[in-house]
Design an enzyme around this catalytic site. Structure first.
Site, PDB file in Angstrom:
ATOM      1  N   HIS A   1      30.354  39.285  14.026  1.00  0.00           N
ATOM      2  CA  HIS A   1      30.265  37.820  14.152  1.00  0.00           C
ATOM      3  C   HIS A   1      29.451  37.206  13.006  1.00  0.00           C
ATOM      4  O   HIS A   1      29.307  37.827  11.961  1.00  0.00           O
ATOM      5  CB  HIS A   1      29.729  37.435  15.538  1.00  0.00           C
ATOM      6  CG  HIS A   1      30.366  38.239  16.635  1.00  0.00           C
ATOM      7  ND1 HIS A   1      31.657  38.024  17.061  1.00  0.00           N
ATOM      8  CD2 HIS A   1      29.923  39.320  17.340  1.00  0.00           C
ATOM      9  CE1 HIS A   1      31.971  38.916  18.001  1.00  0.00           C
ATOM     10  NE2 HIS A   1      30.934  39.710  18.190  1.00  0.00           N
TER      11      HIS A   1
ATOM     12  N   GLU B   1      24.327  37.043  19.862  1.00  0.00           N
ATOM     13  CA  GLU B   1      24.691  38.405  19.465  1.00  0.00           C
ATOM     14  C   GLU B   1      24.693  38.588  17.943  1.00  0.00           C
ATOM     15  O   GLU B   1      24.234  39.609  17.423  1.00  0.00           O
ATOM     16  CB  GLU B   1      26.075  38.768  20.023  1.00  0.00           C
ATOM     17  CG  GLU B   1      26.451  40.213  19.749  1.00  0.00           C
ATOM     18  CD  GLU B   1      27.937  40.491  19.868  1.00  0.00           C
ATOM     19  OE1 GLU B   1      28.657  39.677  20.465  1.00  0.00           O
ATOM     20  OE2 GLU B   1      28.368  41.539  19.351  1.00  0.00           O
TER      21      GLU B   1
ATOM     22  N   HIS C   1      27.756  45.840  17.064  1.00  0.00           N
ATOM     23  CA  HIS C   1      27.842  44.744  18.044  1.00  0.00           C
ATOM     24  C   HIS C   1      26.901  44.984  19.218  1.00  0.00           C
ATOM     25  O   HIS C   1      26.358  46.081  19.370  1.00  0.00           O
ATOM     26  CB  HIS C   1      29.271  44.650  18.612  1.00  0.00           C
ATOM     27  CG  HIS C   1      30.275  44.121  17.636  1.00  0.00           C
ATOM     28  ND1 HIS C   1      30.795  42.855  17.720  1.00  0.00           N
ATOM     29  CD2 HIS C   1      30.834  44.701  16.541  1.00  0.00           C
ATOM     30  CE1 HIS C   1      31.652  42.664  16.716  1.00  0.00           C
ATOM     31  NE2 HIS C   1      31.695  43.785  15.988  1.00  0.00           N
TER      32      HIS C   1
ATOM     33  N   GLU D   1      28.574  49.363  20.349  1.00  0.00           N
ATOM     34  CA  GLU D   1      27.991  48.293  21.157  1.00  0.00           C
ATOM     35  C   GLU D   1      26.629  48.809  21.603  1.00  0.00           C
ATOM     36  O   GLU D   1      26.522  49.806  22.314  1.00  0.00           O
ATOM     37  CB  GLU D   1      28.868  48.002  22.382  1.00  0.00           C
ATOM     38  CG  GLU D   1      30.281  47.539  22.065  1.00  0.00           C
ATOM     39  CD  GLU D   1      30.409  46.033  21.821  1.00  0.00           C
ATOM     40  OE1 GLU D   1      29.368  45.349  21.800  1.00  0.00           O
ATOM     41  OE2 GLU D   1      31.551  45.561  21.640  1.00  0.00           O
TER      42      GLU D   1
HETATM   43 ZN   LIG Z   1      30.564  41.435  19.330  1.00  0.00          ZN
END
Ligand SMILES: [Zn+2]
Length: 267
Positions: free
Chosen positions: A98, A112, A165, A231
């Protein structure tokens, strides 16, 4: 996307400046900077439009071309001067997910995109201490096109690509742990994801949320080098979010990611 437009603009200018196509029977001969291009069939259509294969032209100009059949997207990555890398050293592209207008998940005012950048930047430091050359798809809060992310790894011919992430689960606010994924099992990307999974669990003591094949994630699908996505934990779970915002815990995650990358590079 901006990068692609810029490139297309550049391509357009280059074409105008130095591409000359001349008819030869039904085909078209193409010269780039005065050198004949050994390109597959170019032709002039019935309407008089000259058709030139984009891949051949882009590659002759030093670009990397990737075709994504799922979304019918061609991504062309230009070798930008700042991305040149020293010869010899292993090269890793880290991709903080992102950025810019895309916050990713957002809980309790924590975005995030900011966690991803902090963890990836720390990982880069650890890798560089070990003599690894690292390039980041972004080093600030900016929007980077999905195709440009894997495109950077493709253009540079990186040894590995890792996208960083943090997770969220809208239905369960008690989901916990590390999750890693790659395009498909049996690939080098899957091995990378597996190794990262183990080293991240070891470095953090976090719960294990498992691994998965993710053929639909475009950064994994379009990467032409071994690629994995991690993640780091669930922002939607308050106890895990409290950890994710701590620089000490981010450093543990970074240690885990760096250790996994180093282990794969050593193989
Ligand atoms: Zn993400």
């Amino acid at each position: 996307m901006k990068r692609l437009y810029t490139l297309l603009l550049t391509l357009g200018l280059l074409l105008a400046l130095s591409l000359t196509a001349s008819g030869a029977g039904n085909g078209v001969r193409i010269f780039i900077d005065g050198t004949p291009l050994d390109a597959p069939a170019s032709y002039i259509s019935g309407s008089g439009t000259t058709m030139v294969p984009l891949r051949a032209v882009a590659e002759a100009l030093g670009c990397t071309v990737a075709w994504d059949p799922v979304t019918a997207t061609i991504s062309i990555s230009s070798p930008a001067p700042e991305t040149s890398v020293p010869d010899g050293a292993p090269l890793v592209v880290l991709d903080p997910g992102h950025g810019g207008v895309y916050n990713g998940a957002e809980y309790s005012g924590v975005k995030e995109k900011d966690l991803n950048l902090a963890i990836a930047a720390r990982t880069a430091e650890l890798l560089e201490e070990e003599g690894v050359t690292v390039r980041m798809t972004r080093t600030s809060d900016q929007d980077v096109d999905l195709y440009a992310r894997s495109g950077l790894a493709n253009t540079l011919g990186a040894d590995l690509f890792v996208s960083v992430h943090c997770n969220a689960n809208v239905e369960h606010d008690d989901a916990l742990g590390i999750y890693t994924c790659a395009y498909s099992e049996g690939t080098e990307g899957w091995q990378l994801a597996q190794t990262l999974h183990e080293t991240m669990l070891e470095a953090t003591g976090a719960a294990d949320f498992g691994m998965e094949e993710r053929p639909n994630l475009s950064v994994l699908r379009t990467a032409q080098v071994p690629a994995a996505l991690v993640e780091c934990g669930f922002m939607s779970t308050p106890s895990e979010l409290a950890l994710l915002v701590q620089p000490e815990y981010q450093a543990k995650l970074a240690r885990g990611i760096a250790d996994g990358i180093l282990a794969c590079l050593a193989q």
